[in-house]
Design a protein around this motif. Structure first.
Motif, PDB file in Angstrom:
ATOM      1  N   VAL A 153      37.315  47.393  36.426  1.00  0.00           N
ATOM      2  CA  VAL A 153      37.771  47.086  35.074  1.00  0.00           C
ATOM      3  C   VAL A 153      37.781  45.568  34.912  1.00  0.00           C
ATOM      4  CG1 VAL A 153      39.640  47.350  33.408  1.00  0.00           C
ATOM      5  CG2 VAL A 153      39.179  49.177  35.064  1.00  0.00           C
ATOM      6  N   ARG A 154      37.047  45.069  33.942  1.00  0.00           N
ATOM      7  CA  ARG A 154      36.898  43.616  33.832  1.00  0.00           C
ATOM      8  C   ARG A 154      38.186  42.925  33.422  1.00  0.00           C
ATOM      9  NH1 ARG A 154      32.032  45.503  31.758  1.00  0.00           N
ATOM     10  NH2 ARG A 154      32.558  45.189  29.562  1.00  0.00           N
ATOM     11  N   ASN A 155      39.017  43.564  32.624  1.00  0.00           N
ATOM     12  CA  ASN A 155      40.247  42.926  32.167  1.00  0.00           C
ATOM     13  C   ASN A 155      41.472  43.713  32.637  1.00  0.00           C
ATOM     14  OD1 ASN A 155      38.782  40.873  30.722  1.00  0.00           O
ATOM     15  ND2 ASN A 155      38.340  42.409  29.163  1.00  0.00           N
ATOM     16  N   THR A 156      42.082  44.506  31.775  1.00  0.00           N
ATOM     17  CA  THR A 156      43.324  45.203  32.087  1.00  0.00           C
ATOM     18  C   THR A 156      43.068  46.693  32.240  1.00  0.00           C
ATOM     19  OG1 THR A 156      44.543  43.552  30.817  1.00  0.00           O
ATOM     20  CG2 THR A 156      45.680  45.610  31.312  1.00  0.00           C
ATOM     21  N   ALA A 209      41.250  42.859  36.581  1.00  0.00           N
ATOM     22  CA  ALA A 209      41.948  41.584  36.436  1.00  0.00           C
ATOM     23  C   ALA A 209      43.460  41.816  36.473  1.00  0.00           C
ATOM     24  CB  ALA A 209      41.529  40.903  35.139  1.00  0.00           C
ATOM     25  N   THR A 210      43.932  42.784  35.690  1.00  0.00           N
ATOM     26  CA  THR A 210      45.345  43.168  35.698  1.00  0.00           C
ATOM     27  C   THR A 210      45.431  44.673  35.890  1.00  0.00           C
ATOM     28  OG1 THR A 210      45.899  41.375  34.166  1.00  0.00           O
ATOM     29  CG2 THR A 210      47.493  43.162  34.386  1.00  0.00           C
ATOM     30  N   GLY A 211      46.294  45.114  36.794  1.00  0.00           N
ATOM     31  CA  GLY A 211      46.431  46.542  37.015  1.00  0.00           C
ATOM     32  C   GLY A 211      47.110  47.232  35.848  1.00  0.00           C
ATOM     33  N   GLN A 219      43.717  40.604  40.030  1.00  0.00           N
ATOM     34  CA  GLN A 219      44.294  39.272  39.926  1.00  0.00           C
ATOM     35  C   GLN A 219      45.819  39.376  39.979  1.00  0.00           C
ATOM     36  OE1 GLN A 219      42.754  36.075  39.528  1.00  0.00           O
ATOM     37  NE2 GLN A 219      41.008  37.245  40.286  1.00  0.00           N
ATOM     38  N   THR A 220      46.370  40.229  39.120  1.00  0.00           N
ATOM     39  CA  THR A 220      47.799  40.498  39.113  1.00  0.00           C
ATOM     40  C   THR A 220      47.991  42.009  39.072  1.00  0.00           C
ATOM     41  OG1 THR A 220      48.178  38.460  37.861  1.00  0.00           O
ATOM     42  CG2 THR A 220      49.986  40.050  37.945  1.00  0.00           C
ATOM     43  N   ASP A 223      48.101  45.871  46.757  1.00  0.00           N
ATOM     44  CA  ASP A 223      47.464  45.247  47.908  1.00  0.00           C
ATOM     45  C   ASP A 223      46.429  44.223  47.457  1.00  0.00           C
ATOM     46  OD1 ASP A 223      46.938  45.051  50.796  1.00  0.00           O
ATOM     47  OD2 ASP A 223      44.981  45.866  50.260  1.00  0.00           O
ATOM     48  N   SER A 224      46.469  43.057  48.082  1.00  0.00           N
ATOM     49  CA  SER A 224      45.472  41.992  47.898  1.00  0.00           C
ATOM     50  C   SER A 224      45.338  41.500  46.463  1.00  0.00           C
ATOM     51  CB  SER A 224      44.105  42.463  48.409  1.00  0.00           C
ATOM     52  OG  SER A 224      44.168  42.840  49.758  1.00  0.00           O
ATOM     53  N   PRO A 225      46.444  41.274  45.745  1.00  0.00           N
ATOM     54  CA  PRO A 225      46.301  40.621  44.434  1.00  0.00           C
ATOM     55  C   PRO A 225      45.977  39.143  44.634  1.00  0.00           C
ATOM     56  CG  PRO A 225      48.613  40.859  44.968  1.00  0.00           C
ATOM     57  CD  PRO A 225      47.857  41.543  46.069  1.00  0.00           C
TER      58      PRO A 225
END
Length: 815
Positions: A352-355, A376-378, A399-400, A418-420
């Protein structure tokens, strides 16, 4: 049997009746025929309006399909009012007010008919008729392909609508046909349409494509069931439901749709099972209005071609996804507006490119046993009243992991991030939220990061291997006792020297690290791009000095080409510098608008010049920092009303004291705006540019023609910019100079005649849309280095010249 006659074979056993007879017209043959007789029509064209009212068999000659043409001047060519068999006829109609084939009563069989007509409908079934229609084709560019109306029904097997001026198949008035293995294409209305009380359509193994409209349309309390069907290549939505419509899709495939793959509104209900939705331009599922609901089980939604969320739930609608996969999309699931709800169970959201999940405007989302990765955001709970539950979920490689902002209050239980890259859980701007038994591992930033009055509750949470620390509570301390900070109980971290936050419960293993400062919300949102680090300010105490304007102008002069650009920038800088000196002398200074428009093709140095321009303004004390923040449409335009203004304000704040560079700015004002929030970004920018004209310089950039259109349709934007600077394409000589610079920088040399070969290469190189100017020159150099390496690798003991000289043979082939 003579042409133009009809032979009737009688089946009666009475001795006095003739076994056969020949008649000069179809009407005469039908008049003489009895129940069960077979009428064989000789090849030819019959200008009659045929009415079949007995259970006879009417057919063309065997072995000559299409040789019998039924083509009256007007009216209905073929009307069937009995359980007859009609086979191997070519039917032509010319009456726009009447169908070509009308079935009014009985259960006839229509076999292998070819209907080429300009009628209101190719085949119309009405009343109590229940025909079986097999292997028939309808070509009707003036009207409906097949219309089943007023309680009609029947089965259509292996039929094909090759053209329709309106709907391919239209069902209304309580009709209920079944389609099996049919093809509907090149219709100018919906491919399949069902509308009205008690109307029902069933389709199995059918294909609907090349439709100038929606592929499937169900409305006004109609129902439809599609099994193992394909819907693709429409100009509008793939499937639309409206006003209490009910649709079931099982084992279907919806793809290559420029708009919404599925759009449902006004209390409609959709059930999808084992259905795939892919290659859609807007939403894969678009669900609107109170009472509207979609239930998806074992479905896959992927490969979006646009910039919209894959699943959109708003205005009080409900979506349930169970054992589904959503991937390769800009955003996976957006739930917005009070009363809207999404329940997602045992599903995968990835690539997913964004959220992956966005919840806003009072909506609710509940995710159980889900897996989110590569986003980018879960999950982002955005504002007051928005909430829900995340339980037993994993969030990997984001990312977050989870963001909670502006009073949103979700419950997150037994979840692992995991791994943000930046933070596992991030709470800001008064966000709330309860986190129970959650875990963050391998974070590139903090595990839990709570700032700006976040009133978060953390219980039995754990962090491991977090680069910046397991926990960061910027507002901890005095405020905690008053109830405005986070509440932390029985939380732990693998940090050996954790410091407990004052006022927190003192479980033996609790270790909470605090710091006095936080990078703030903008530092955590993964949607901003800074192309260069912010320069240190004078007196910053680090010993790093800012370059003078002369130094930066010197770097500008070293850029290849761009002579007119350099003159424009120098003229602008001279105006600013003289104005500054006049002010120092107590004189009035002319007002200089510093915002700029850069036009030109990619790779002509627009971003580089913008960065240098910011540095120069900082050196002249016009800007505080002079740093460059580069954004594009995706960074500014949100997914719903209000979010765009927030994104734009955040980008503007990030650029405070420097330059906000908006690449491809014309994308904020697309020619076909539709349901687009680009205008909101523009309106916000115009206001911010006026309110903060002394602290931020805005540069908008893009292709020349598109930027001219952008400025012409947005006069408010155009008035904010002082001038337009055009970046022309590089000529062959300038591209050669870039290659020479690259070679010098990387310690290569051009061999004899290589420069001439490069000049010829750049002269003949196609300058199409993919041509990238400076980027093309650098790619050419990189290709030469690769080919040089392949060549020199074969030399046993290469000399220094062998290792450094690039020859004409190292040039790549022209595309």
């Amino acid at each position: 049997m003579a042409q133009g006659t009809v032979q009737v074979t009688h089946t009666g056993t009475s001795r006095w009746r003739r076994r056969t007879g020949e008649y000069a017209s179809l009407a005469a043959a039908l008049e003489a025929a009895a129940e069960g007789d077979v009428l064989t029509i000789a090849p030819g064209t019959y200008r009659e309006n045929l009415v079949v009212e007995r259970s006879v068999t009417l057919r063309g000659p065997e072995g000559s399909p299409g040789s019998v043409r039924l083509a009256p001047a007007d009216g209905v060519p073929l009307t069937v009012r009995a359980s007859a068999v009609v086979q191997d006829l070519h039917v032509e109609g010319q009456d726009a007010a009447a169908p070509a084939v009308l079935v009014e009563e009985g259960a006839p069989e229509l076999l292998d008919l070819r209907i080429v007509t300009r009628s209101s409908a190719g085949i119309e079934v009405r009343g109590g008729a229940r025909p079986t229609v097999r292997r028939c084709t309808v070509d009707n560019p003036a009207g409906i392909g097949i219309a089943v109306v007023d309680g009609g029904g029947g089965v259509f097997e292996e039929c094909e609508i090759v053209a329709a001026g309106q709907a391919g198949v239209a069902v209304r008035g309580g009709a209920h046909p079944r389609l099996e293995r049919c093809r509907v294409h090149h219709a100018s209305g919906a491919g399949l349409s069902a509308t009205g009380d008690n109307s029902a359509l069933e389709a199995v193994g059918c294909e609907v494509y090349e439709i100038r409209g929606s592929g499937v349309q169900v409305a006004a309390r109609a129902t439809a069931h599609l099994t193992d069907c394909d819907v693709h290549r429409t100009t509008a939505d793939g499937v639309t439901l409206d006003t209490d419509a009910v649709l079931t899709l099982a084992d279907c495939r919806i793809h290559d749709i420029p708009e919404n793959a599925v759009d449902l509104r006004s209390r409609s209900v959709l059930t999808l099972t084992r259905t795939t939705v892919r290659q859609f331009g807007r939403n894969g599922l678009s669900v609107w209005d109170p009472g509207t609901r979609v239930d998806a089980n074992q479905c896959e939604i992927f490969d979006s071609t646009g910039d919209y969320p894959a699943v959109w739930v708003s205005d009080g609608a409900t979506a349930v996804l169970e054992s589904c996969r959503v991937h390769d999309v800009p955003d996976a699931l957006f739930v917005l507006d009070r009363g809207s709800r999404a329940d997602v169970v045992d599903s995968d959201l990835f690539q997913v490119r964004n959220t992956a999940v966005s919840v806003s405007d009072g909506a609710t989302a509940q995710l159980d046993d889900c897996r989110i990765r590569d986003a980018a955001t879960g999950a982002w709970f955005r504002d007051h009243g928005s909430g829900g539950t995340l339980a037993n979920c994993t969030v990997d490689a984001t990312q977050t992991g989870v963001i909670v902002t502006k009073g949103a209050d979700p419950t997150v239980e037994r979840c692992t991030v995991d791994s943000p890259a930046e933070a596992g859980f991030y709470v800001s701007a008064g966000g709330r939220g309860s986190f129970l038994n959650c875990r963050v591992t391998n974070s590139g930033g903090y595990g839990f990061h709570v700032i700006d009055g976040g009133r978060t509750t953390l219980r039995k949470c754990r962090t491991e291997r977090c680069a910046r620390g397991g926990y960061e509570f910027a507002d901890a301390g005095a405020d905690t006792a008053s109830g405005s900070g986070p509440l932390v109980e029985d939380c732990s971290t693998d940090e050996s020297a954790g410091v407990r936050t004052p006022g927190l419960s003192s479980a033996p293993e609790t270790a909470v690290q605090t710091t006095a400062q936080s990078p703030g919300l903008l530092g955590m949102i993964p949607e901003q791009r800074v192309t260069a680090p912010e320069p240190q300010q004078p007196g910053g105490g680090t010993g790093t000095s800012v370059r003078t304007s002369k130094d930066v102008l010197g770097e500008l002069d070293t850029l290849v080409g761009l002579e007119s650009v350099k003159r424009e920038v120098r003229a602008l800088i001279d105006m600013i510098e003289v104005g500054r000196r006049r002010q120092q002398a107590g004189l009035k200074a002319a007002s200089v608008k510093r915002h700029l428009v850069f036009t030109g093709s990619p790779g002509t140095g627009k971003t580089t010049v913008a960065r240098l321009y910011g540095e120069i303004l900082a050196a002249l004390d016009v800007l505080e920092k002079g740093h460059l923040v580069e954004v594009s449409r995706v960074d500014l335009v949100g997914e719903h009303i209000g979010s765009t203004a927030i994104r734009t304000q955040e980008a503007f704040q990030r650029a405070h004291g420097g330059v906000l560079f908006i690449d491809e700015a014309y994308a904020l004002s697309p020619e076909d705006a539709g349901r687009d929030f680009g205008k909101e970004a523009i309106d916000t920018l115009v206001k911010l540019m006026e309110d903060h004209r002394d602290s931020v310089v805005v540069i908008v950039a893009g292709y020349t023609a598109e930027m001219e259109r952008f400025l012409s349709v947005n006069p408010g934007v155009a008035s904010r910019f002082s001038r337009t600077i055009t970046f022309g394409d590089y000529g062959p000589g300038e591209l050669l100079r870039i290659v020479e610079q690259q070679a010098e920088e990387h310690e290569y040399r051009l061999g004899p005649s290589t420069a001439d070969a490069l000049m010829k290469y750049f002269t003949e190189l196609p300058k199409g849309p993919a041509f990238g100017n400076g980027r093309t020159a650098r790619q050419t150099f990189e290709a030469m280095v690769e080919r040089h390496a392949s060549r020199v690798a074969q030399v046993r003991e290469p000399t220094k010249d062998d290792l450094t000289l690039l020859y004409a043979e190292d040039l790549p082939q022209l595309p």
